[in-house]
Scaffold this motif. Structure first.
Motif, PDB file in Angstrom:
ATOM      1  N   HIS A  93      36.399  34.837  28.062  1.00 33.23           N
ATOM      2  CA  HIS A  93      36.464  33.466  28.573  1.00 33.23           C
ATOM      3  C   HIS A  93      36.852  33.410  30.052  1.00 33.23           C
ATOM      4  CE1 HIS A  93      36.002  31.960  24.502  1.00 33.23           C
ATOM      5  NE2 HIS A  93      36.993  32.751  24.105  1.00 33.23           N
ATOM      6  N   THR A  94      37.249  34.524  30.615  1.00 36.46           N
ATOM      7  CA  THR A  94      37.714  34.528  32.002  1.00 36.46           C
ATOM      8  C   THR A  94      36.568  34.190  32.957  1.00 36.46           C
ATOM      9  OG1 THR A  94      39.389  36.199  31.507  1.00 36.46           O
ATOM     10  CG2 THR A  94      38.786  35.891  33.823  1.00 36.46           C
ATOM     11  N   LYS A  95      36.807  33.227  33.830  1.00 30.02           N
ATOM     12  CA  LYS A  95      35.812  32.839  34.831  1.00 30.02           C
ATOM     13  C   LYS A  95      36.254  33.202  36.248  1.00 30.02           C
ATOM     14  CE  LYS A  95      34.148  28.973  32.038  1.00 30.02           C
ATOM     15  NZ  LYS A  95      33.977  27.484  31.978  1.00 30.02           N
ATOM     16  N   ALA A  96      37.542  33.414  36.416  1.00 28.17           N
ATOM     17  CA  ALA A  96      38.054  33.777  37.742  1.00 28.17           C
ATOM     18  C   ALA A  96      39.335  34.575  37.581  1.00 28.17           C
ATOM     19  CB  ALA A  96      38.309  32.535  38.592  1.00 28.17           C
ATOM     20  N   ILE A  97      39.589  35.424  38.563  1.00 30.91           N
ATOM     21  CA  ILE A  97      40.803  36.239  38.575  1.00 30.91           C
ATOM     22  C   ILE A  97      41.433  36.126  39.963  1.00 30.91           C
ATOM     23  CG2 ILE A  97      41.804  38.538  38.290  1.00 30.91           C
ATOM     24  CD1 ILE A  97      39.294  39.311  36.716  1.00 30.91           C
ATOM     25  N   ILE A  98      42.724  35.890  39.978  1.00 32.17           N
ATOM     26  CA  ILE A  98      43.478  35.988  41.228  1.00 32.17           C
ATOM     27  C   ILE A  98      44.201  37.319  41.203  1.00 32.17           C
ATOM     28  CG2 ILE A  98      45.375  35.051  42.602  1.00 32.17           C
ATOM     29  CD1 ILE A  98      44.730  32.306  41.465  1.00 32.17           C
ATOM     30  N   ILE A  99      43.912  38.179  42.177  1.00 34.91           N
ATOM     31  CA  ILE A  99      44.645  39.437  42.273  1.00 34.91           C
ATOM     32  C   ILE A  99      45.655  39.311  43.412  1.00 34.91           C
ATOM     33  CG2 ILE A  99      42.807  40.838  41.281  1.00 34.91           C
ATOM     34  CD1 ILE A  99      42.093  41.794  44.083  1.00 34.91           C
ATOM     35  N   GLN A 100      46.889  39.627  43.110  1.00 35.78           N
ATOM     36  CA  GLN A 100      47.960  39.620  44.100  1.00 35.78           C
ATOM     37  C   GLN A 100      48.195  41.051  44.539  1.00 35.78           C
ATOM     38  OE1 GLN A 100      50.726  37.346  41.427  1.00 35.78           O
ATOM     39  NE2 GLN A 100      50.976  36.057  43.226  1.00 35.78           N
TER      40      GLN A 100
ATOM     41  N   LEU B 259      44.849  45.971  33.433  1.00 34.09           N
ATOM     42  CA  LEU B 259      43.919  45.183  34.240  1.00 34.09           C
ATOM     43  C   LEU B 259      42.810  44.618  33.365  1.00 34.09           C
ATOM     44  CD1 LEU B 259      42.759  44.118  36.872  1.00 34.09           C
ATOM     45  CD2 LEU B 259      41.791  46.376  37.311  1.00 34.09           C
ATOM     46  N   LEU B 260      42.246  45.467  32.489  1.00 32.72           N
ATOM     47  CA  LEU B 260      41.151  45.020  31.625  1.00 32.72           C
ATOM     48  C   LEU B 260      41.612  43.946  30.641  1.00 32.72           C
ATOM     49  CD1 LEU B 260      39.411  48.448  30.884  1.00 32.72           C
ATOM     50  CD2 LEU B 260      38.586  46.611  32.385  1.00 32.72           C
ATOM     51  N   ALA B 261      42.885  43.986  30.270  1.00 28.72           N
ATOM     52  CA  ALA B 261      43.410  43.000  29.322  1.00 28.72           C
ATOM     53  C   ALA B 261      43.335  41.585  29.881  1.00 28.72           C
ATOM     54  CB  ALA B 261      44.852  43.340  28.959  1.00 28.72           C
ATOM     55  N   SER B 262      43.337  41.468  31.191  1.00 25.21           N
ATOM     56  CA  SER B 262      43.281  40.138  31.803  1.00 25.21           C
ATOM     57  C   SER B 262      41.855  39.625  31.947  1.00 25.21           C
ATOM     58  CB  SER B 262      43.947  40.184  33.184  1.00 25.21           C
ATOM     59  OG  SER B 262      43.196  40.998  34.064  1.00 25.21           O
ATOM     60  N   ILE B 263      40.884  40.486  31.645  1.00 27.27           N
ATOM     61  CA  ILE B 263      39.478  40.110  31.801  1.00 27.27           C
ATOM     62  C   ILE B 263      38.876  39.946  30.412  1.00 27.27           C
ATOM     63  CG2 ILE B 263      37.294  40.684  32.908  1.00 27.27           C
ATOM     64  CD1 ILE B 263      38.815  42.621  34.704  1.00 27.27           C
TER      65      ILE B 263
ATOM     66  N   ASN C 145      40.350  28.640  32.809  1.00 27.36           N
ATOM     67  CA  ASN C 145      40.035  30.020  32.427  1.00 27.36           C
ATOM     68  C   ASN C 145      40.182  30.961  33.623  1.00 27.36           C
ATOM     69  OD1 ASN C 145      39.205  29.713  29.577  1.00 27.36           O
ATOM     70  ND2 ASN C 145      37.651  28.370  30.471  1.00 27.36           N
ATOM     71  N   ILE C 146      41.407  31.058  34.092  1.00 31.24           N
ATOM     72  CA  ILE C 146      41.731  31.861  35.274  1.00 31.24           C
ATOM     73  C   ILE C 146      42.824  32.859  34.901  1.00 31.24           C
ATOM     74  CG2 ILE C 146      42.553  31.813  37.672  1.00 31.24           C
ATOM     75  CD1 ILE C 146      41.672  28.825  37.698  1.00 31.24           C
ATOM     76  N   SER C 147      42.623  34.113  35.233  1.00 27.97           N
ATOM     77  CA  SER C 147      43.618  35.149  34.979  1.00 27.97           C
ATOM     78  C   SER C 147      44.302  35.522  36.288  1.00 27.97           C
ATOM     79  CB  SER C 147      42.972  36.392  34.373  1.00 27.97           C
ATOM     80  OG  SER C 147      42.436  36.108  33.102  1.00 27.97           O
TER      81      SER C 147
ATOM     82  N   LYS D 195      34.862  45.741  40.068  1.00 26.02           N
ATOM     83  CA  LYS D 195      33.421  45.683  40.331  1.00 26.02           C
ATOM     84  C   LYS D 195      32.664  45.186  39.108  1.00 26.02           C
ATOM     85  CE  LYS D 195      33.052  49.345  43.844  1.00 26.02           C
ATOM     86  NZ  LYS D 195      32.525  50.720  44.121  1.00 26.02           N
ATOM     87  N   ARG D 196      33.033  45.695  37.954  1.00 27.14           N
ATOM     88  CA  ARG D 196      32.347  45.283  36.722  1.00 27.14           C
ATOM     89  C   ARG D 196      32.588  43.811  36.431  1.00 27.14           C
ATOM     90  NH1 ARG D 196      34.426  50.281  34.934  1.00 27.14           N
ATOM     91  NH2 ARG D 196      36.036  49.220  33.694  1.00 27.14           N
ATOM     92  N   ALA D 197      33.808  43.345  36.715  1.00 24.96           N
ATOM     93  CA  ALA D 197      34.114  41.924  36.518  1.00 24.96           C
ATOM     94  C   ALA D 197      33.271  41.063  37.457  1.00 24.96           C
ATOM     95  CB  ALA D 197      35.601  41.673  36.752  1.00 24.96           C
TER      96      ALA D 197
END
Length: 614
Positions: free
Chosen positions: A282-289, A275-279, A260-262, A308-310
């Motif tokens: 079920h998302t538990k982590a996000i990698i931002i490039q 950006l919000l579409a990726s959150i 569950n990683i975006s 910040k909200r995430a």
């Protein structure tokens, strides 16, 4: 349990345990064939994986199999007809190996989490039977598999080497033969307890690699770390890079992975909605490039608010650079605001390593986002570079000498000399970092050069300058060492002193002819960041060291633009009265420092720039 053809039976397992296959003159390797180009053959629909392709091919190739020795050993207890045995190597050693085949064979683009676990389970089931493992794999997702295995094979004490090829083994002209032979040779000769990726005569740490070329025999790079082994006439092993397993650690396989990683890659056309579409829930982590050294647009508050909200929801956010080489830092304001928003720096991790590390940690610590945040920022398997300022130099001379004594069980004097050559720079640089003039004096009296450099090209003077050891710097200057030696990143000792804020040391080096040799792309962020922070001392010392005061960063901003934008009048006055800074320089938005000051309402700065009397 994974499904493999010709799997090891219990009777063979018992016989192997009773045999002498683990003697010093022999080693045992398990080759796991998962698919990929290396084992493909031509068909009417193109190249497809072929079962049992290696059995006959390898048995008829003297480099891979000594048929006479094989037949002689068939009557020996514990030796099976399924085994292959190599001729005696340059090191007077034979390698006995067995091939297991995944069912079905996969193109690596079809690899999944389930397949990763299957490969790991095969290693787990056979861990006590073999001295090392070679995984034959397709190239498309090879860095992903290398990365995930490095994490889930906990306390690994044996080599696991992944290899493949760009041209199938079945073709007359190919790279498969050398890659396979090299991987088996390294796994059978060198006690390297890491997951490595071997290709084109180089063994890389697996979680440091990425695929960058699909049309050459060198498809992989390790952009932020040197190779572990370079194969030539001999194998050059960089032992100082090899990570040893934890003392007392017991090998185990961690099989719970979380998917569950975006992934969010910033671009100028990004919207808040995308950006919000990726959150999702079920998302538990996000990698931002992010751009460059870890930057996002600071004029888009809605994007930062979304992150910040995430973070407040307990989602782990890791920041990595879009660039292949280098990593993220907080040199610019844009990068710093991410840290304040709860975003974790991924330093110089590859995308593959960051993704696999998060999957591993989320599975290991379910429902514990704070624990995951803490662990993801640590260097767990050599996947990231920790800033030297965060490392405690703890090696003592006594400990190093003891280490040398343990290592000197190797065979030739040349090997001993090679190990000593690798360790001496560590001894000298450790003494410099610990402010130990007595040790350095003793080393000099023994006739050892004080200009030896470590694997990063750093000399004791580099180390003393970066750690602020003024007495060591003065001592080394008196010994007339080269004060302008350049490390692997193109930095001189003077650059190290300035970069770490040791200006008194920098002034001494300048007095004795110290220079900076870095290209503008390295100097611009340092100078501009000093302007942004209002660090007048750093601006002064950079200018006195010969840095072009008009150097521009990636968006054409100069030190004057950043100083004006952040209301640092003393920096502006220095630039105006003591340097040849050009105040008519325009950034990407077409604005001069004076125009930026006016726009932000810093009239004192604007007037200072325009007034010729100030």
């Amino acid at each position: 349990m994974a499904v493999f053809q010709n799997d090891v039976t219990r009777s063979i397992q018992m016989n192997v345990r009773k045999s002498k296959l683990h003697s010093t003159s022999e080693s045992t390797i398990l080759v796991v064939y998962t698919g990929g180009t290396i084992g493909m053959v031509k068909s009417e629909s193109g190249y497809i994986p072929e079962s049992n392709i290696f059995q006959n091919s390898l048995r008829s190739n003297i480099r891979f199999h000594d048929a006479e020795e094989h037949h002689r050993r068939l009557s020996h207890p514990g030796y099976s007809k399924d085994f292959f045995i190599t001729p005696l190597s340059f090191y007077n050693k034979r390698i006995i190996y067995k091939i297991l085949q995944m069912v079905p064979l996969l193109d690596s683009s079809c690899m999944s989490v389930r397949n990763w676990i299957q490969i790991a389970e095969v290693i787990e089931e056979n861990y006590k039977l073999y001295d090392g493992f070679v995984i034959l794999h397709g190239t498309d997702t090879m860095p992903y598999t290398a990365s995930i295995l490095s994490f889930i094979l906990e306390d690994l004490g044996k080599p696991v080497i992944i290899t493949g090829s760009q041209i199938p083994f079945s073709e007359i002209r190919n790279d498969a033969v050398d890659n396979l032979l090299g991987a088996i040779t390294i796994a059978g000769h060198f006690a390297i307890p890491e997951v490595g990726l071997y290709f084109n005569n180089r063994l890389y740490r697996g979680n440091r690699t990425c695929k960058y070329d699909n049309s050459s025999f060198e498809p992989f790079k390790s952009p932020n770390m040197r190779c572990l082994i370079k194969a030539g006439i001999n194998f050059k092993v960089n032992w100082n890079l090899i990570r040893m397993p934890h003392k007392g650690g017991k090998f185990r396989v961690h099989k719970d992975l979380d998917s569950n990683i975006s992934v969010v890659s910033f671009s100028p056309i990004m919207t808040e909605e995308s950006l919000l579409a990726s959150i999702n829930p079920h998302t538990k982590a996000i990698i931002i490039q992010t751009y460059g050294a870890g930057n996002i647009p600071d004029n888009r508050p809605e994007l930062l608010d979304a992150l910040k909200r995430a973070n407040e929801r307990g989602i782990v956010i890791v920041n990595i650079t879009q660039c292949k080489k280098g990593g993220v830092s907080d040199s610019y304001h844009c990068g710093q605001i991410l840290g304040r928003a709860g975003v974790i720096s991924g330093r110089d991790m590859t995308f593959e390593a960051a993704l696999c590390k998060l999957s591993y940690l989320l599975g290991k610590y379910p429902g514990e986002p704070e624990k995951v945040k803490s662990e993801v920022s640590k260097d767990l398997r050599g996947e990231m570079t920790i800033d030297p300022e965060e490392i405690d130099f703890s090696l003592t001379m006594k400990e190093i000498i003891k280490t040398i004594g343990n290592v000197l069980g190797i065979y030739t004097q040349q090997d001993r000399d090679d190990v000593t050559e690798e360790i001496l720079p560590i001894i000298i640089n450790t003494a410099a970092a610990q402010d130990n003039i007595r040790e350095l004096t003793q080393i000099r009296h023994e006739g050892i050069s004080l200009e030896l450099c470590d694997y990063e090209g750093k000399t004791p003077l580099h180390v003393a300058c970066s750690t602020g050891k003024k007495e060591i710097v003065s001592f080394l200057v008196r010994q007339e060492v080269n004060i302008n030696s350049i490390d692997s990143q193109g930095r001189t000792p003077l650059m190290e002193a300035i970069n770490h804020g040791h200006f008194e040391i920098a002034r001494e080096l300048i007095k004795f002819g110290g220079i900076i040799s870095c290209p503008n792309e390295q100097l611009a962020p340092m100078l501009c960041y000093a302007g942004m922070r209002g660090d007048l001392n750093k601006v002064k010392i950079l200018y006195k060291s010969g840095v072009n005061i008009n150097v521009i960063d990636y968006d054409k901003k100069t030190v004057g633009h950043l100083a004006a934008a952040n209301n640092h009048l003393d920096v502006i006055r220095y630039l105006k009265n003591k340097t040849d800074y050009k105040f008519d320089a325009k950034d990407n938005n077409g604005m001069t420092p004076a125009e930026i000051a006016e726009y932000k309402g810093f009239l004192e700065i604007s007037n200072c720039i325009k007034n010729t009397d100030q």
